[in-house]
Design an enzyme around this catalytic site. Sequence first.
Site, PDB file in Angstrom:
ATOM      1  N   GLU A 164       2.905  -1.091  -6.679  1.00  0.00           N
ATOM      2  CA  GLU A 164       2.519  -0.034  -7.616  1.00  0.00           C
ATOM      3  C   GLU A 164       3.683   0.815  -8.118  1.00  0.00           C
ATOM      4  O   GLU A 164       3.707   2.031  -7.948  1.00  0.00           O
ATOM      5  CB  GLU A 164       1.467   0.863  -6.954  1.00  0.00           C
ATOM      6  CG  GLU A 164       0.193   0.102  -6.645  1.00  0.00           C
ATOM      7  CD  GLU A 164      -0.880   0.954  -5.992  1.00  0.00           C
ATOM      8  OE1 GLU A 164      -2.017   0.920  -6.479  1.00  0.00           O
ATOM      9  OE2 GLU A 164      -0.583   1.643  -5.008  1.00  0.00           O
ATOM     10  N   ILE A 165       4.630   0.172  -8.732  1.00  0.00           N
ATOM     11  CA  ILE A 165       5.718   0.921  -9.345  1.00  0.00           C
ATOM     12  C   ILE A 165       6.161   0.205 -10.605  1.00  0.00           C
ATOM     13  O   ILE A 165       6.210  -1.025 -10.654  1.00  0.00           O
ATOM     14  CB  ILE A 165       6.898   1.106  -8.373  1.00  0.00           C
ATOM     15  CG1 ILE A 165       8.064   1.775  -9.101  1.00  0.00           C
ATOM     16  CG2 ILE A 165       7.308  -0.201  -7.718  1.00  0.00           C
ATOM     17  CD1 ILE A 165       9.148   2.274  -8.214  1.00  0.00           C
TER      18      ILE A 165
END
Length: 503
Positions: free
Chosen positions: A326-327
């Site tokens: 999640e980046i």
Amino acid sequence: MRALILLATIVLAACGSSSGSNEPNPPEPPVNPPPAVTQVKIVPLPSSVELQNENLTLGLSANILVDATNTTSNAALQKLTTGLGISHNAAAPYRIELQRVTDANLGDEGYSLTIERDIIITAQTDAGLFYGVQSLRQLFPATASDTYSLPQLHITDVPQYTWRGSMIDVARNFFSLDYLKKHIERMALFKLNTLHLHLSDDQGWRMEIEAYPNLTTIGGSGGVGDSEGGFYTQAELIELVAFAAQHQVEIIPELDMPGHTQAAIASYNELACDDVTNLGLYNGTAVGFSALCLAKPDVIYPFVETVMAEVAAIFPSEYLHIGGDEIDDPLYEEFMEKANEIITALDRKMIGWEEASSADISSDSLLQLWNDNYDIQSALDRNIHLVLSPCSYLYLDHGNYNGQPETYTWCRAQGVPLERVYRFDPTGFSLVKGIEAPMWSELVSTEAAADNRLWPRTAAVAEIAWTAQADRDYDEFLIRLAALKNHLDALEIQYYEEPQLGW
Ligand code: TNX
């Protein structure tokens, strides 16, 4: 597969049909559970069970024969017999024997269990003997009595996957060392062998790092909401690793980077880019807002190196988990590749979340798949193996039932009931290293709630990971698991009372 053959034989025999030797395809799993397997109340279902029609009646003294070098199986057997009030007597009428043998079919974790006049477990390894003892343990009642009656049988049992995992997020809400030990004991009863600890996230950093003390004094001081937080000292983690090893469980530490790092940033502000103004602790439940500053390699890579060196010194596991979820950052791939080099230099292998498939990581790395339909092909093309944690089947922060309070619904609105978990079929994937069920803890703040999310669904996870897909049948699983209620009670598990189990 062998159990399937056995089941098929029994069903066909019961129907009075012939053996069907011209049948080109394997038969469908039976609709009505066959008696042989449901009388043998073992979860996960063993690969092959041959049941005799007699029982063996046992008194309270046995000739217990073990080899002291098999430390885990020995201790497990001793605990079992002591709990049942069975004591050693060389002149006793029956033997309980753990025997190391050479039998390549049993591999590193398989075992055979024979209950006839005596109880004999064989395996190539201490791990195999340990699993044989766990099966024996499930056949005995959970509490002591004056005499016992076990079905006479012969079991040969080998797991499908070598990674049979449970993940606990101790970052969003902290869980005590005692709770983790209890969880390890419970995992062992179901032959789960991998405990993945999600040790850092935005809301907390839980592992003492000597070179960066603020990570825990500041970064470990809170959690979601008004949680008190907490952290594990390195001495405690060494103790936990040893406790886990004694139960044939390996701990996989995850320090989640480069995203999910607000607790680290609040501890050492220089880890963030200079224009970042949000430098404080975070106690909400949002994701995807924090990052190590990938444009400051001179700051962050020494940090990653030092942290991972301390992690490697405490955790002997083959794999170290670097997160990587999640980046959105143009330098993300470079970070994952550097992290891979750092871990390789420590003589370990890397595991990361599925997103790391975009990076040029080494083919001995593992990726953990969490979105059911994530396109992981580019990793498979490089022969990278997978740990399967598809959220709509295995995310235990989702409800035991539709609408359960304090559970997530983002991946599956109706929750992830026991039956849904059980019906996950890993055979649709290739290069599968194993199965793991994560329990994220944004909404799980007490041990009672953790128990409720983990059990009984973790027993289904164990069966997916251990038993061949072709041998698995949900109705039949329910019968076996329902029979183990007293075992779960003896372990003081505050499980969800799944209606389908009739508990
Ligand atoms: C997604 S799964 C996350 C976690 C959350 C979880 C909640 C994954 C790699 N990241 O940060 O806790 O959803 O279900």
